[in-house]
Enzyme design. Structure first.
Site, mmCIF file in Angstrom:
data_model
loop_
_atom_site.group_PDB
_atom_site.id
_atom_site.type_symbol
_atom_site.label_atom_id
_atom_site.label_comp_id
_atom_site.label_asym_id
_atom_site.label_seq_id
_atom_site.Cartn_x
_atom_site.Cartn_y
_atom_site.Cartn_z
ATOM 1 C CB SER A 44 -0.947 0.024 1.203
ATOM 2 O OG SER A 44 -0.234 0.103 2.403
ATOM 3 N N GLY A 54 -1.689 -4.468 1.070
ATOM 4 C CA GLY A 54 -1.727 -5.700 1.834
ATOM 5 C C GLY A 54 -0.812 -6.790 1.310
ATOM 6 C CG ASN A 72 1.509 -5.951 4.480
ATOM 7 O OD1 ASN A 72 0.970 -5.409 5.428
ATOM 8 N ND2 ASN A 72 1.441 -5.476 3.252
ATOM 9 C CG ASP A 117 -3.715 4.233 8.922
ATOM 10 O OD1 ASP A 117 -2.777 5.061 8.929
ATOM 11 O OD2 ASP A 117 -3.975 3.547 7.914
ATOM 12 C CG HIS A 173 -1.601 3.347 5.084
ATOM 13 N ND1 HIS A 173 -2.467 2.783 5.993
ATOM 14 C CD2 HIS A 173 -1.184 2.343 4.280
ATOM 15 C CE1 HIS A 173 -2.578 1.495 5.745
ATOM 16 N NE2 HIS A 173 -1.816 1.198 4.710
#
Length: 221
Positions: free
Chosen positions: A45, A82, A111, A195, A198
């Site tokens: 991402s 992801g 990830n 969040d 990001h």
């Protein structure tokens, strides 16, 4: 997709930055921009413009720079939010066959850490992707990630060394840390989305500047 329990474990601090990503749509733009050069970005991402406007991510900014400085090159963004190194390793052969890139930027690994994968698995997958790119006649470039302190200093250092070892063993050029100058700022919280994972759009020009010198050298100037 990272579950709520995982985010609570990370404390939703900006220290979840390092590509610990939320599943989302793939980005597959192709932009014309060094004659003969075809640059495939295989990322997560951080490269797929998660949570920011289309056209504002570092890959899109790279496309714009190449249009100005190297008309005739092509950028293929094969990134998926992801994505893991295992997913990238699985998808890469088809991408190589379809797009026949001259250069492959591999921006994956964060990830894997979120899922608790072993460092050996991540290292093996990165090495395999480098080999696949070389066998297809492309020049691979590793885009390194780093883990936040809440993973523990020892684990974070070992994770960073994965990219260094793969680079040294294979000869693939290495961007040490995609988020250098963003995640390590004193005001880093202001450079990330709510969040804490990001980066905001304003961080992506910094990310491009981290990649550009290594890519430019690989392109031959």
């Amino acid at each position: 997709m990272a579950c709520d329990c995982t985010r609570r474990r990370l404390g939703l601090t900006l220290l979840g930055y390092c590509g610990l990503l939320v599943a989302g749509p793939a980005v597959a733009r192709v932009a014309t921009a060094t004659p003969g050069a075809r640059i495939l970005v295989l990322g997560d991402s951080l490269s797929a413009e998660y949570g920011i406007a289309r056209g504002t991510g570092w890959v899109a900014l790279l496309e714009q720079r190449l249009r100005q400085q190297r008309p005739g090159a092509t950028v293929i963004n094969g990134s998926i939010s992801g994505e893991t190194t295992a997913g990238g390793r699985t998808r890469l052969p088809a991408l190589l066959q379809t797009h026949k890139p001259t250069h492959v930027l591999i921006e994956l690994g964060g990830n894997d850490a979120l899922r608790g994968w072993s460092l050996k698995t991540t290292e093996d997958n990165l090495s395999a992707m480098v080999t696949l790119a070389k066998e297809a006649g492309a020049r691979p470039i590793l885009v390194g990630m780093q883990l936040p302190p809440n993973y523990g200093r020892r684990y974070a250092e070992d994770f960073a060394r994965v990219y260094q070892r793969v680079s040294e063993r294979t000869g693939a050029p290495l961007v040490p840390f995609l988020l250098q100058g963003v995640a390590d700022r004193a005001d880093a919280r202001d450079w990330f989305q709510p969040d804490g994972i990001h980066p905001l759009a304003r961080a992506h020009p910094v990310m491009l500047e981290n990649v550009w010198p290594v890519l430019r050298a690989a392109l031959g100037s």
